[in-house]
Design a protein around this motif. Sequence first.
Motif, PDB file in Angstrom:
ATOM      1  N   PRO A  57       0.471  -1.630  -0.025  1.00  0.00           N
ATOM      2  CA  PRO A  57      -0.286   0.258   0.048  1.00  0.00           C
ATOM      3  C   PRO A  57       1.116   1.157   0.051  1.00  0.00           C
ATOM      4  N   ASP A  58       0.136   2.120  -0.526  1.00  0.00           N
ATOM      5  CA  ASP A  58       0.742   3.713  -0.548  1.00  0.00           C
ATOM      6  C   ASP A  58       1.434   4.169   0.920  1.00  0.00           C
ATOM      7  N   GLY A  59       2.507   4.381   1.348  1.00  0.00           N
ATOM      8  CA  GLY A  59       2.846   4.588   2.437  1.00  0.00           C
ATOM      9  C   GLY A  59       4.750   5.107   2.927  1.00  0.00           C
ATOM     10  N   THR A  60       4.614   4.424   4.022  1.00  0.00           N
ATOM     11  CA  THR A  60       6.665   4.691   4.110  1.00  0.00           C
ATOM     12  C   THR A  60       7.306   3.542   3.528  1.00  0.00           C
ATOM     13  N   TYR A  61       6.099   2.472   3.211  1.00  0.00           N
ATOM     14  CA  TYR A  61       7.830   1.033   2.601  1.00  0.00           C
ATOM     15  C   TYR A  61       7.652   1.335   1.152  1.00  0.00           C
ATOM     16  N   ARG A  62       6.767   1.580   0.573  1.00  0.00           N
ATOM     17  CA  ARG A  62       6.099   1.409  -0.994  1.00  0.00           C
ATOM     18  C   ARG A  62       7.935   2.544  -0.836  1.00  0.00           C
ATOM     19  N   ARG A  63       6.968   3.624  -0.481  1.00  0.00           N
ATOM     20  CA  ARG A  63       8.364   4.935  -0.869  1.00  0.00           C
ATOM     21  C   ARG A  63       9.921   4.832  -0.598  1.00  0.00           C
ATOM     22  N   LYS A  64      10.073   3.751   0.346  1.00  0.00           N
ATOM     23  CA  LYS A  64      11.660   3.247   0.301  1.00  0.00           C
ATOM     24  C   LYS A  64      12.059   2.341  -0.413  1.00  0.00           C
ATOM     25  N   THR A  65      10.928   1.149  -1.418  1.00  0.00           N
ATOM     26  CA  THR A  65      11.693   0.858  -2.012  1.00  0.00           C
ATOM     27  C   THR A  65      11.751   1.329  -3.626  1.00  0.00           C
ATOM     28  N   GLN A  66      10.549   1.843  -3.849  1.00  0.00           N
ATOM     29  CA  GLN A  66      10.538   3.031  -4.724  1.00  0.00           C
ATOM     30  C   GLN A  66      11.724   3.764  -5.123  1.00  0.00           C
ATOM     31  N   LYS A  67      12.370   4.445  -3.867  1.00  0.00           N
ATOM     32  CA  LYS A  67      13.354   4.995  -3.643  1.00  0.00           C
ATOM     33  C   LYS A  67      14.904   4.106  -3.973  1.00  0.00           C
TER      34      LYS A  67
END
Length: 202
Positions: free
Chosen positions: A40-50
Amino acid sequence: MAATKRSRDEVTTEEKRPTEGDAAPMKKRKGFSVGPANLPDGTYRRKTQKIKSDLISKAKVKKAYAKVRAAELAAAPARPIYTNDEDAGEKEEPATLELHPDRVAMLNEPAPEPTPQSQRGDRRDANGRRARKPKPSAFSRELEIAEARRKEAAKRQEDRDFRQKNREAMARARRPDQQGKRKLGRESTVLLDRVQRMVGKA
């Protein structure tokens, strides 16, 4: 009526093998993924995208470096730069004991006067090494407060002792003598001590 299904034996060889002129459809390359796809859109998703964007940028830099390196190697001379002078056909000059003109000029110049160092930079011990600053104590502030309290307590105790002595001296001075008269000389010395103490505080 419904058409019956053909059996495998009835399939012709032409249907099985595609002609050589037909090109096989190109498989679309699937991009790489980092982490699970259903985050889901959140901390973990942004981390993987980075992480993914960092990997892509590093790969691009690596590719660009490889291109530049290949171009440099292609433009490099065929003969190595560091070769013996004998191979190149150049004769080496014989070594002489004469000094280089620049060196002679530098030796002839007067020695520069040593610049006075600031007082701050002169922290050196007897061996000439730089003296280290004393490490600040972790409890220096607390020690200062405790010292101030100790001094105040000592001062209060001194005041108490003086007042007690003064009271006793005044009581002795006010006692009448054998004739029943007051000893004014003694009273005056006690009062004088008290006044001197008050003036000394102020």
